[in-house]
Design a protein around this motif. Structure first.
Motif, PDB file in Angstrom:
ATOM      1  N   TRP A 175       4.913   9.000   6.436  1.00  0.00           N
ATOM      2  CA  TRP A 175       4.231   9.659   5.319  1.00  0.00           C
ATOM      3  C   TRP A 175       2.824   9.091   5.201  1.00  0.00           C
ATOM      4  O   TRP A 175       2.515   8.026   5.735  1.00  0.00           O
ATOM      5  CB  TRP A 175       4.976   9.513   3.990  1.00  0.00           C
ATOM      6  CG  TRP A 175       4.861   8.151   3.361  1.00  0.00           C
ATOM      7  CD1 TRP A 175       3.857   7.688   2.553  1.00  0.00           C
ATOM      8  CD2 TRP A 175       5.781   7.072   3.484  1.00  0.00           C
ATOM      9  NE1 TRP A 175       4.078   6.393   2.183  1.00  0.00           N
ATOM     10  CE2 TRP A 175       5.269   5.994   2.745  1.00  0.00           C
ATOM     11  CE3 TRP A 175       6.976   6.892   4.150  1.00  0.00           C
ATOM     12  CZ2 TRP A 175       5.918   4.771   2.651  1.00  0.00           C
ATOM     13  CZ3 TRP A 175       7.625   5.675   4.055  1.00  0.00           C
ATOM     14  CH2 TRP A 175       7.103   4.642   3.314  1.00  0.00           C
ATOM     15  N   ASP A 176       1.988   9.826   4.469  1.00  0.00           N
ATOM     16  CA  ASP A 176       0.608   9.418   4.222  1.00  0.00           C
ATOM     17  C   ASP A 176       0.156  10.202   3.002  1.00  0.00           C
ATOM     18  O   ASP A 176      -0.288  11.337   3.116  1.00  0.00           O
ATOM     19  CB  ASP A 176      -0.249   9.722   5.447  1.00  0.00           C
ATOM     20  CG  ASP A 176      -1.680   9.239   5.302  1.00  0.00           C
ATOM     21  OD1 ASP A 176      -2.051   8.723   4.229  1.00  0.00           O
ATOM     22  OD2 ASP A 176      -2.432   9.386   6.287  1.00  0.00           O
ATOM     23  N   THR A 177       0.287   9.604   1.826  1.00  0.00           N
ATOM     24  CA  THR A 177       0.086  10.329   0.571  1.00  0.00           C
ATOM     25  C   THR A 177      -1.311  10.904   0.401  1.00  0.00           C
ATOM     26  O   THR A 177      -1.478  11.925  -0.252  1.00  0.00           O
ATOM     27  CB  THR A 177       0.395   9.442  -0.646  1.00  0.00           C
ATOM     28  OG1 THR A 177      -0.516   8.326  -0.657  1.00  0.00           O
ATOM     29  CG2 THR A 177       1.836   8.963  -0.630  1.00  0.00           C
ATOM     30  N   ASP A 178      -2.312  10.256   0.955  1.00  0.00           N
ATOM     31  CA  ASP A 178      -3.693  10.679   0.730  1.00  0.00           C
ATOM     32  C   ASP A 178      -4.436  10.995   2.031  1.00  0.00           C
ATOM     33  O   ASP A 178      -5.665  11.027   2.034  1.00  0.00           O
ATOM     34  CB  ASP A 178      -4.456   9.595  -0.031  1.00  0.00           C
ATOM     35  CG  ASP A 178      -3.959   9.412  -1.446  1.00  0.00           C
ATOM     36  OD1 ASP A 178      -4.764   9.550  -2.365  1.00  0.00           O
ATOM     37  OD2 ASP A 178      -2.750   9.149  -1.643  1.00  0.00           O
ATOM     38  N   SER A 179      -3.694  11.197   3.110  1.00  0.00           N
ATOM     39  CA  SER A 179      -4.302  11.414   4.426  1.00  0.00           C
ATOM     40  C   SER A 179      -5.319  10.320   4.742  1.00  0.00           C
ATOM     41  O   SER A 179      -6.400  10.579   5.278  1.00  0.00           O
ATOM     42  CB  SER A 179      -4.963  12.794   4.496  1.00  0.00           C
ATOM     43  OG  SER A 179      -4.004  13.799   4.301  1.00  0.00           O
ATOM     44  N   ALA A 180      -4.967   9.080   4.416  1.00  0.00           N
ATOM     45  CA  ALA A 180      -5.877   7.947   4.580  1.00  0.00           C
ATOM     46  C   ALA A 180      -5.618   7.166   5.861  1.00  0.00           C
ATOM     47  O   ALA A 180      -6.433   6.340   6.242  1.00  0.00           O
ATOM     48  CB  ALA A 180      -5.767   7.011   3.372  1.00  0.00           C
ATOM     49  N   PHE A 181      -4.471   7.420   6.520  1.00  0.00           N
ATOM     50  CA  PHE A 181      -4.234   6.758   7.803  1.00  0.00           C
ATOM     51  C   PHE A 181      -4.702   7.686   8.911  1.00  0.00           C
ATOM     52  O   PHE A 181      -4.263   8.821   9.027  1.00  0.00           O
ATOM     53  CB  PHE A 181      -2.763   6.394   8.015  1.00  0.00           C
ATOM     54  CG  PHE A 181      -2.589   5.509   9.224  1.00  0.00           C
ATOM     55  CD1 PHE A 181      -2.753   4.140   9.109  1.00  0.00           C
ATOM     56  CD2 PHE A 181      -2.314   6.042  10.468  1.00  0.00           C
ATOM     57  CE1 PHE A 181      -2.639   3.312  10.215  1.00  0.00           C
ATOM     58  CE2 PHE A 181      -2.194   5.230  11.584  1.00  0.00           C
ATOM     59  CZ  PHE A 181      -2.360   3.861  11.462  1.00  0.00           C
ATOM     60  N   ASP A 182      -5.611   7.188   9.729  1.00  0.00           N
ATOM     61  CA  ASP A 182      -6.226   7.956  10.803  1.00  0.00           C
ATOM     62  C   ASP A 182      -5.425   7.713  12.082  1.00  0.00           C
ATOM     63  O   ASP A 182      -5.560   6.661  12.715  1.00  0.00           O
ATOM     64  CB  ASP A 182      -7.673   7.497  10.952  1.00  0.00           C
ATOM     65  CG  ASP A 182      -8.432   8.175  12.060  1.00  0.00           C
ATOM     66  OD1 ASP A 182      -7.825   8.882  12.885  1.00  0.00           O
ATOM     67  OD2 ASP A 182      -9.666   7.970  12.113  1.00  0.00           O
ATOM     68  N   THR A 183      -4.580   8.671  12.482  1.00  0.00           N
ATOM     69  CA  THR A 183      -3.737   8.504  13.672  1.00  0.00           C
ATOM     70  C   THR A 183      -4.549   8.621  14.971  1.00  0.00           C
ATOM     71  O   THR A 183      -4.078   8.189  16.016  1.00  0.00           O
ATOM     72  CB  THR A 183      -2.590   9.532  13.703  1.00  0.00           C
ATOM     73  OG1 THR A 183      -3.134  10.848  13.624  1.00  0.00           O
ATOM     74  CG2 THR A 183      -1.616   9.291  12.561  1.00  0.00           C
ATOM     75  N   SER A 239      -0.550   5.482  -0.134  1.00  0.00           N
ATOM     76  CA  SER A 239       0.416   4.714   0.658  1.00  0.00           C
ATOM     77  C   SER A 239       0.645   5.444   1.973  1.00  0.00           C
ATOM     78  O   SER A 239       0.433   6.645   2.079  1.00  0.00           O
ATOM     79  CB  SER A 239       1.730   4.538  -0.101  1.00  0.00           C
ATOM     80  OG  SER A 239       2.456   5.734  -0.176  1.00  0.00           O
ATOM     81  N   PHE A 240       1.087   4.676   2.988  1.00  0.00           N
ATOM     82  CA  PHE A 240       1.342   5.255   4.300  1.00  0.00           C
ATOM     83  C   PHE A 240       2.377   4.405   5.026  1.00  0.00           C
ATOM     84  O   PHE A 240       2.597   3.241   4.692  1.00  0.00           O
ATOM     85  CB  PHE A 240       0.056   5.309   5.147  1.00  0.00           C
ATOM     86  CG  PHE A 240      -0.371   3.960   5.633  1.00  0.00           C
ATOM     87  CD1 PHE A 240      -0.002   3.507   6.901  1.00  0.00           C
ATOM     88  CD2 PHE A 240      -1.126   3.119   4.832  1.00  0.00           C
ATOM     89  CE1 PHE A 240      -0.376   2.249   7.347  1.00  0.00           C
ATOM     90  CE2 PHE A 240      -1.507   1.863   5.271  1.00  0.00           C
ATOM     91  CZ  PHE A 240      -1.123   1.430   6.533  1.00  0.00           C
ATOM     92  N   ALA A 241       3.006   4.987   6.010  1.00  0.00           N
ATOM     93  CA  ALA A 241       3.866   4.268   6.950  1.00  0.00           C
ATOM     94  C   ALA A 241       3.651   4.919   8.312  1.00  0.00           C
ATOM     95  O   ALA A 241       3.946   6.092   8.502  1.00  0.00           O
ATOM     96  CB  ALA A 241       5.327   4.344   6.541  1.00  0.00           C
TER      97      ALA A 241
END
Length: 163
Positions: free
Chosen positions: A52-60, A25-27
């Motif tokens: 937050w980004d539980t799995d470092s899956a959102f690429d900023t 999950s991410f926001a």
């Protein structure tokens, strides 16, 4: 239970069970600076920050959520933003793109009822994803000139809801 778990109902009269949280999950958000949207063009929205980004899956860096290996399944996304200075009949819209193409059932639009109106549009969408699929948020406006999307009203979040 342990951190990252929640109680899950087993039905009336039955004891609840512990279940893993809805991860990944991410926001993501934009802390400052409005983003200019070109006229009558879908523009990718930039999200350089995360709550937050539980799995470092959102690429900023590239402003997209990428499904981690082994985490394919159903995902719920919530997203939105606010366009400024729209006049009667002009619109602003938001949409999700999956692997570079718009997801046809994922967009929302609002049309201005009067002059110089600010419109907030938001939507949610459930999508079945496979590992390495990526999801991005785009926005659109048709003022006739470039207009800003307000930084404090941009949102993009998601979580896995099923396997």
């Amino acid at each position: 239970g342990t951190a990252g778990h929640f109680l899950k109902s087993a039905g009336a009269g039955a004891a609840p069970t512990m279940s893993a949280s809805n991860t990944p999950s991410f926001a993501a958000y934009r802390a400052s600076g409005e983003q200019s949207l070109a006229n009558a063009t879908w523009s990718k929205i930039e999200f350089p920050n995360e709550y937050w980004d539980t799995d470092s899956a959102f690429d900023t860096t590239n402003d997209k959520f990428v499904v981690p290996a082994g985490e394919g399944g159903g995902y719920l996304f919530v997203y939105g933003g606010r366009g400024e200075g729209l006049d009667d009949g002009e619109q602003t819209s938001v949409a999700l793109y999956l692997n570079g193409a718009i997801v046809n059932y994922s967009w929302a639009a609002d049309f201005s009822p009067s002059s110089n109106t600010e419109l907030y549009v938001r939507s949610s969408c459930m999508i079945n994803l496979a590992a390495t699929d990526y999801v991005e948020m785009y926005a659109y406006q048709n003022k006739g000139i470039s207009k800003n999307f307000h930084n404090w009203y941009m949102q993009f979040s998601g979580c896995k809801i099923s396997t």
